[in-house]
Design a protein around this motif. Structure first.
Motif, mmCIF file in Angstrom:
data_model
loop_
_atom_site.group_PDB
_atom_site.id
_atom_site.type_symbol
_atom_site.label_atom_id
_atom_site.label_comp_id
_atom_site.label_asym_id
_atom_site.label_seq_id
_atom_site.Cartn_x
_atom_site.Cartn_y
_atom_site.Cartn_z
ATOM 1 N N PHE A 164 0.823 -1.215 0.000
ATOM 2 C CA PHE A 164 0.000 0.000 0.000
ATOM 3 C C PHE A 164 0.858 1.266 0.000
ATOM 4 C CE2 PHE A 164 -2.988 -3.162 1.673
ATOM 5 C CZ PHE A 164 -4.083 -2.910 0.857
ATOM 6 N N LEU A 165 2.171 1.079 0.124
ATOM 7 C CA LEU A 165 3.093 2.209 -0.003
ATOM 8 C C LEU A 165 3.375 2.547 -1.465
ATOM 9 C CD1 LEU A 165 5.703 1.147 2.697
ATOM 10 C CD2 LEU A 165 4.416 3.264 2.762
ATOM 11 N N LEU A 166 2.796 1.765 -2.380
ATOM 12 C CA LEU A 166 3.171 1.863 -3.788
ATOM 13 C C LEU A 166 3.072 3.277 -4.346
ATOM 14 C CD1 LEU A 166 1.707 -1.448 -5.268
ATOM 15 C CD2 LEU A 166 4.099 -0.786 -5.113
ATOM 16 N N ARG A 167 2.094 4.022 -3.922
ATOM 17 C CA ARG A 167 1.939 5.362 -4.500
ATOM 18 C C ARG A 167 3.075 6.293 -4.070
ATOM 19 N NH1 ARG A 167 -2.976 8.372 -1.221
ATOM 20 N NH2 ARG A 167 -1.960 8.447 0.823
ATOM 21 N N ASP A 168 3.802 5.912 -3.017
ATOM 22 C CA ASP A 168 4.925 6.728 -2.566
ATOM 23 C C ASP A 168 6.266 6.139 -2.991
ATOM 24 O OD1 ASP A 168 3.372 8.668 -1.045
ATOM 25 O OD2 ASP A 168 2.933 7.006 0.313
ATOM 26 N N MET A 169 6.227 5.061 -3.787
ATOM 27 C CA MET A 169 7.456 4.412 -4.204
ATOM 28 C C MET A 169 7.965 4.988 -5.515
ATOM 29 S SD MET A 169 6.809 0.412 -3.282
ATOM 30 C CE MET A 169 6.432 -0.101 -1.592
ATOM 31 N N HIS A 170 9.277 4.919 -5.675
ATOM 32 C CA HIS A 170 9.920 5.451 -6.876
ATOM 33 C C HIS A 170 10.903 4.406 -7.381
ATOM 34 C CE1 HIS A 170 8.267 9.408 -5.795
ATOM 35 N NE2 HIS A 170 8.614 9.093 -4.551
ATOM 36 N N ILE A 171 10.568 3.790 -8.503
ATOM 37 C CA ILE A 171 11.395 2.710 -9.042
ATOM 38 C C ILE A 171 12.783 3.203 -9.421
ATOM 39 C CG2 ILE A 171 10.689 2.979 -11.454
ATOM 40 C CD1 ILE A 171 11.134 -0.368 -9.571
ATOM 41 N N GLU A 172 12.901 4.494 -9.693
ATOM 42 C CA GLU A 172 14.211 5.031 -10.100
ATOM 43 C C GLU A 172 15.235 4.992 -8.961
ATOM 44 O OE1 GLU A 172 11.512 8.601 -9.117
ATOM 45 O OE2 GLU A 172 11.352 6.669 -10.163
ATOM 46 N N PHE A 173 14.751 4.847 -7.711
ATOM 47 C CA PHE A 173 15.683 4.770 -6.584
ATOM 48 C C PHE A 173 16.533 3.492 -6.632
ATOM 49 C CE2 PHE A 173 12.867 7.579 -3.647
ATOM 50 C CZ PHE A 173 13.397 8.712 -4.251
ATOM 51 N N LEU A 174 16.115 2.512 -7.434
ATOM 52 C CA LEU A 174 16.887 1.278 -7.561
ATOM 53 C C LEU A 174 18.150 1.471 -8.392
ATOM 54 C CD1 LEU A 174 14.221 -1.512 -8.236
ATOM 55 C CD2 LEU A 174 15.847 -1.464 -6.343
ATOM 56 N N PHE A 175 18.179 2.517 -9.192
ATOM 57 C CA PHE A 175 19.271 2.686 -10.156
ATOM 58 C C PHE A 175 20.173 3.854 -9.773
ATOM 59 C CE2 PHE A 175 15.462 0.993 -12.242
ATOM 60 C CZ PHE A 175 15.955 -0.227 -12.684
ATOM 61 N N PRO A 176 21.458 3.776 -10.143
ATOM 62 C CA PRO A 176 22.099 2.684 -10.884
ATOM 63 C C PRO A 176 22.418 1.489 -9.966
ATOM 64 C CG PRO A 176 23.705 4.373 -10.383
ATOM 65 C CD PRO A 176 22.386 4.891 -9.883
ATOM 66 N N MET A 177 22.131 0.296 -10.442
ATOM 67 C CA MET A 177 22.407 -0.912 -9.656
ATOM 68 C C MET A 177 23.869 -1.305 -9.835
ATOM 69 S SD MET A 177 18.934 -3.091 -10.476
ATOM 70 C CE MET A 177 19.352 -4.416 -9.372
ATOM 71 N N PHE A 178 24.477 -1.720 -8.733
ATOM 72 C CA PHE A 178 25.873 -2.199 -8.726
ATOM 73 C C PHE A 178 26.827 -1.170 -9.346
ATOM 74 C CE2 PHE A 178 23.157 -6.045 -9.624
ATOM 75 C CZ PHE A 178 23.039 -6.420 -8.296
ATOM 76 N N GLU A 179 26.570 0.098 -9.018
ATOM 77 C CA GLU A 179 27.406 1.177 -9.569
ATOM 78 C C GLU A 179 28.871 0.991 -9.202
ATOM 79 O OE1 GLU A 179 27.534 6.088 -9.588
ATOM 80 O OE2 GLU A 179 26.274 5.001 -8.148
ATOM 81 N N HIS A 180 29.112 0.504 -7.989
ATOM 82 C CA HIS A 180 30.486 0.271 -7.529
ATOM 83 C C HIS A 180 30.757 -1.221 -7.330
ATOM 84 C CE1 HIS A 180 30.868 4.584 -6.966
ATOM 85 N NE2 HIS A 180 29.752 4.579 -6.257
ATOM 86 N N GLY A 181 30.058 -2.065 -8.065
ATOM 87 C CA GLY A 181 30.250 -3.509 -7.954
ATOM 88 C C GLY A 181 29.453 -4.093 -6.791
ATOM 89 N N LEU A 182 29.843 -5.285 -6.391
ATOM 90 C CA LEU A 182 29.143 -5.992 -5.314
ATOM 91 C C LEU A 182 29.665 -5.641 -3.926
ATOM 92 C CD1 LEU A 182 28.882 -9.576 -6.882
ATOM 93 C CD2 LEU A 182 27.056 -7.878 -6.654
ATOM 94 N N LEU A 183 30.827 -4.978 -3.849
ATOM 95 C CA LEU A 183 31.447 -4.719 -2.546
ATOM 96 C C LEU A 183 30.559 -3.908 -1.599
ATOM 97 C CD1 LEU A 183 33.961 -5.232 -0.857
ATOM 98 C CD2 LEU A 183 34.950 -3.126 -1.787
ATOM 99 N N PRO A 184 29.886 -2.828 -2.041
ATOM 100 C CA PRO A 184 29.030 -2.084 -1.105
ATOM 101 C C PRO A 184 27.926 -2.943 -0.491
ATOM 102 C CG PRO A 184 29.448 -0.771 -3.050
ATOM 103 C CD PRO A 184 29.985 -2.137 -3.341
ATOM 104 N N SER A 185 27.288 -3.797 -1.303
ATOM 105 C CA SER A 185 26.228 -4.657 -0.758
ATOM 106 C C SER A 185 26.800 -5.675 0.220
ATOM 107 C CB SER A 185 25.479 -5.364 -1.889
ATOM 108 O OG SER A 185 26.333 -6.225 -2.612
#
Length: 385
Positions: A164-185
């Protein structure tokens, strides 16, 4: 000794739900913020890396129980290490769980006061929770197991509300994915892996599981379930706040304040708090039970119940003595707990398992020549006859 201390029995399903709530109840409030500090927009991936520690811990706990099926780690540590070293290790482990339970109680009280009861003395919040948990611990593992079974699906209810939070969600927050590789995650997984190591609580529960042959499967499923739940929560939090998730102390509670269903159901953070308190009740009860049971086994007592209230008072005292304020509590979670938890609940038990396997192998090798000599003497006697 274990049978004398605890007559109750639980199923592998109940054990899994007890440990699930024991891990998730506190992780769900802290992990999004802590992981976000390092992983940023890759924070949704961190619980999956952290779960590797959980899978290893479950395997270690189950392997030790398979070697010593009717004993907890406090009991079989003396069989593996010897009387004095085993007792010292058991004492160290009990102190660890006592210390951690005090920190959990303090974190619970700080959360309640900081979000809902700012005028209430922290001692009142802590003492009331420990008193209720003491009642459950005194009733035994069976009562705690049934309580966890009752609260399990209720605890997952907030996940149903998250879409129900969907209306406040922003898919663009996912990107850029793995900008600095896997090390940050992977860095973001350092703190969650401390929570996953708490799966070693199974070492105190497995002797009382009726269908123990399902214990490994139940343990692996619970780790998988925890990883998926934390991943979903981090994912939703990321879509709502983006990289700013790390700026909130309790981002999950803040997110639920955004939920509005048909402009009628609002301020659902109070519902989440109620469900979270039920989860914390199970978490503290499981830790509390492990300490009381382990202490009675360490002292070789016939009953653990006389220790319930004295240890409860120790937990309350340690909740005040361990850390002076909320800032230091958060600092401990970030700096010390990622190493402190896995060291005592994964690495030390792994060494214990290695020593046990080496000793058992040596014992089999020493018994083999004796058995051959005995069979040879019997054969020679038959020939003489």
């Amino acid at each position: 000794m274990g049978r004398l201390l605890e007559q109750g029995k639980i199923s592998s399903d109940q054990m899994g739900k007890m440990v699930f709530l024991a891990i998730v109840a506190s992780a769900v409030t802290a992990v999004p913020s802590y992981s976000g500090k390092y992983a940023q927009n890759d924070l949704w991936l961190s619980p999956l890396w952290a779960s590797l520690v959980g899978f290893l811990t479950v395997y270690i706990a189950f392997s030790l129980n398979r070697l010593y099926p009717n004993k907890t780690i406090i009991q079989y540590s003396t069989d593996i290490l010897g009387k004095v070293p085993g007792k010292l290790f058991g004492l160290l482990l009990l102190f660890f769980y006592l210390h951690i339970t005090g920190l959990i109680a303090r974190g619970y009280a700080e959360f309640i006061i900081g979000n809902f009861l700012p005028q209430t003395p922290i001692s009142v919040v802590t003492v009331t929770m420990i008193a209720v948990c003491a009642y459950a611990v005194k009733a035994g593992v069976e009562v705690i197991g049934r309580t966890a079974q009752c609260f399990f699906f209720l605890f997952l209810f907030p996940l149903v509300l998250m879409p129900f939070l969907l209306r406040d969600m922003h898919i663009e927050f996912l990107f850029p994915m793995f900008e600095h590789g896997l090390l940050p995650s992977m860095k973001g997984a350092l703190i969650p892996q401390g929570y996953f190591s708490e799966a070693f609580l199974m070492a105190f529960l497995l002797p009382y599981v009726t269908d123990r042959h399902k214990g490994l499967r139940a343990g692996m499923l619970l780790i998988l379930g925890i990883a998926l739940v934390l991943t979903c929560i981090n994912f939703f939090i990321l879509l709502v706040f983006g990289k700013q998730a790390a700026d909130y102390l309790y981002p999950v509670m803040v997110a639920f304040r955004y939920i509005s269903i048909a402009e009628f159901f609002e301020n659902l953070d109070s519902v989440v708090m109620t469900v979270w308190i039920l989860g914390m009740f199970v978490k503290i009860s499981v830790f509390y039970y492990a300490i009381v049971l382990g202490t009675s086994q360490w002292l070789e007592l016939a009953d653990y119940r006389p220790l319930v209230f004295p240890i409860g008072m120790l937990i309350v005292a340690l909740s005040f003595w361990s850390l002076p304020n909320l800032y230091e509590s958060g600092r401990f979670d970030i700096v010390a707990f990622p190493f402190y938890g896995p060291l005592m609940q994964t690495i030390c038990p792994l060494l214990l398992l290695a020593i046990a396997l080496v000793r058992q192998k040596g014992k089999r090798q020493s018994e083999a020549p004796t058995a051959q000599a005995a069979s040879g003497s019997v054969h020679s006697e038959k020939q003489e006859g």
